[in-house]
Design an enzyme around this catalytic site. Structure first.
Site, PDB file in Angstrom:
ATOM      1  CB  SER A   1      -0.956  -0.001   1.192  1.00  0.00           C
ATOM      2  OG  SER A   1      -0.263  -0.320   2.370  1.00  0.00           O
TER       3      SER A   1
ATOM      4  CB  THR B   1      -1.751   5.936   4.234  1.00  0.00           C
ATOM      5  OG1 THR B   1      -2.670   5.862   3.166  1.00  0.00           O
ATOM      6  CG2 THR B   1      -0.898   7.176   4.159  1.00  0.00           C
TER       7      THR B   1
ATOM      8  CB  THR C   1      -0.474   6.262   0.417  1.00  0.00           C
ATOM      9  OG1 THR C   1      -1.320   5.110   0.309  1.00  0.00           O
ATOM     10  CG2 THR C   1      -1.071   7.375  -0.422  1.00  0.00           C
TER      11      THR C   1
ATOM     12  CB  VAL D   1      -4.994  12.637  -6.040  1.00  0.00           C
ATOM     13  CG1 VAL D   1      -4.194  13.182  -4.851  1.00  0.00           C
ATOM     14  CG2 VAL D   1      -4.119  12.583  -7.290  1.00  0.00           C
ATOM     15  N   GLY D   2      -5.705  10.706  -3.374  1.00  0.00           N
ATOM     16  CA  GLY D   2      -6.350  10.645  -2.067  1.00  0.00           C
ATOM     17  C   GLY D   2      -5.934  11.773  -1.151  1.00  0.00           C
TER      18      GLY D   2
ATOM     19  CB  THR E   1      -3.943   5.717   7.893  1.00  0.00           C
ATOM     20  OG1 THR E   1      -3.755   4.609   7.010  1.00  0.00           O
ATOM     21  CG2 THR E   1      -4.580   5.231   9.169  1.00  0.00           C
ATOM     22  N   GLY E   2      -6.373   5.478   5.911  1.00  0.00           N
ATOM     23  CA  GLY E   2      -7.699   4.957   5.604  1.00  0.00           C
ATOM     24  C   GLY E   2      -8.262   5.572   4.346  1.00  0.00           C
TER      25      GLY E   2
ATOM     26  N   GLY F   1      -9.282   7.901   1.892  1.00  0.00           N
ATOM     27  CA  GLY F   1      -8.915   9.295   1.712  1.00  0.00           C
ATOM     28  C   GLY F   1     -10.070  10.226   1.445  1.00  0.00           C
TER      29      GLY F   1
HETATM   30  N1  GLY Z   1      -5.320   7.326   2.658  1.00  0.00           N
HETATM   31  C1  GLY Z   1      -4.849   6.867   1.426  1.00  0.00           C
HETATM   32  C2  GLY Z   1      -5.734   7.088   0.306  1.00  0.00           C
HETATM   33  O1  GLY Z   1      -6.940   7.179   0.463  1.00  0.00           O
HETATM   34  O2  GLY Z   1      -5.240   7.160  -0.797  1.00  0.00           O
END
Ligand code: GLY
Length: 320
Positions: A81, A183, A201, A212-213, A234-235, A237
């Site tokens: 990841s 992430t 990430t 894009v996150g 994290t998680g 986005g």
């Molecule tokens: N937190 C990483 C993403 O959503 O790309």
């Protein structure tokens, strides 16, 4: 500052080796008091924390430390990841997002970057070598190559085979707590309480091309305010971006909430306003005296804490 001996550190690393970290998890049901210096990161990134700590010990620079920490999972093909070995988008391309921020409010970011193993270091170059905050896609790659970064294929055989399998159904469904990784966000404070943070990430597996996150977005994936504290997410986005999560956590700390309370309230803003049925978000945060906290939507979010006593992985409290 009392520095850890190298032996103390290695012992900690060995104690937390593969498969062992779950036994070392501690619950964080209360506000954590911390100490300086300190490094914390999302998930079980023990090796990242150790690299950050060693860099801080050797160089005394907290920005160098968080960058060194972020580079560890970026280079690890087993971490699918982040960076090299990351899962690709639905066209089979590995695209990376990262940002970095220092104690003076300087920041740099890259989005949709391909073929470069260490997006966090490119983000730092954007911060230090350009008048901009963010470079994206082909421009980010061109800049990285100009700066001497090596172009390489980031899709490992493992991620490629999984992608080929995924194409059989091509069903898009983000997974919660993937392998306890996702992430990596890493934030730290030196012995003076000066702060820096980094976030990197490969984003959501099988995302739409161009997606894009939160991770490279200053204020969403990461925010550092040297007057107050720092936070990283994290998680999923999209949930974080809609609530400008990391900035919110730091602003809540400015208003007097502890890092734990601020992370919890930022999660509750998401839970109250967005559909989180199948989705995870976790925040970690610290303030200038090294007090830290964490909170997530769902159980299973862990984070790694390093101080002069060594590194330990902790279990975050969650809404569900
Ligand atoms: N937190 C990483 C993403 O959503 O790309």
């Amino acid at each position: 500052m009392k520095k850890p001996s190298r032996r103390q550190f290695i012992n900690t690393s060995l104690a937390l080796g593969a498969g062992a970290f779950l036994n070392s998890c501690q619950s964080t049901k209360t506000v954590e008091s911390g100490q300086l210096p300190i490094i914390i990161s999302t998930w079980n990134n023990v090796q990242a924390n150790n690299a950050a700590w060693e860099t801080l010990t050797e160089k005394g620079n907290i920005l160098d430390a968080v960058e060194a920490g972020a580079r560890v999972p970026e280079a690890d093909p087993a971490d699918q990841s982040v960076g090299y070995g990351g899962r690709p988008d639905r066209e089979g391309n590995v695209t990376l997002d990262a940002c970095i921020m220092d104690k003076d409010g300087n920041c740099g970011a890259v989005t949709f970057l391909q073929h470069i193993k260490h997006p966090i270091s490119v983000a730092r170059k954007v911060m230090e070598e350009t008048p901009h905050v963010m470079l994206s896609g082909a421009g980010a790659l061109e800049f990285a190559l100009e700066q001497g970064f090596e172009k390489q294929d980031l899709l490992t055989e493992k991620s490629k085979q999984e992608y080929i399998k995924w194409l059989e159904t091509a069903e898009y469904k983000p997974k919660v707590n993937i392998e306890l990784h996702d992430t990596i966000g890493i934030i730290g404070a030196d012995s003076n309480g000066d702060l820096s943070g980094a976030c990197t990430t490969s984003g959501l597996a099988y995302k739409m091309p161009g997606r894009v996150g939160d991770s490279p977005i200053i204020g969403a994936g990461l925010f550092v305010d040297n007057e107050v504290g720092s936070a990283v997410a994290t998680g999923m986005g999209e949930l974080v971006m809609r609530s400008v999560g990391s900035f919110l956590v730091v602003e809540l700390m400015r208003q007097g909430l502890s890092p734990y309370e601020a992370c919890k309230e930022a999660v509750m803003r998401i839970v109250r306003r967005q559909d989180t049925a199948e989705l995870q978000v976790g925040y970690i945060a610290m303030n200038k005296d090294g007090t830290y906290g964490a909170y997530s939507i769902k159980p299973g979010f862990v984070f790694a804490v390093t101080d002069e006593n060594g590194t330990i992985v902790k279990d975050a409290e969650s809404y569900e």
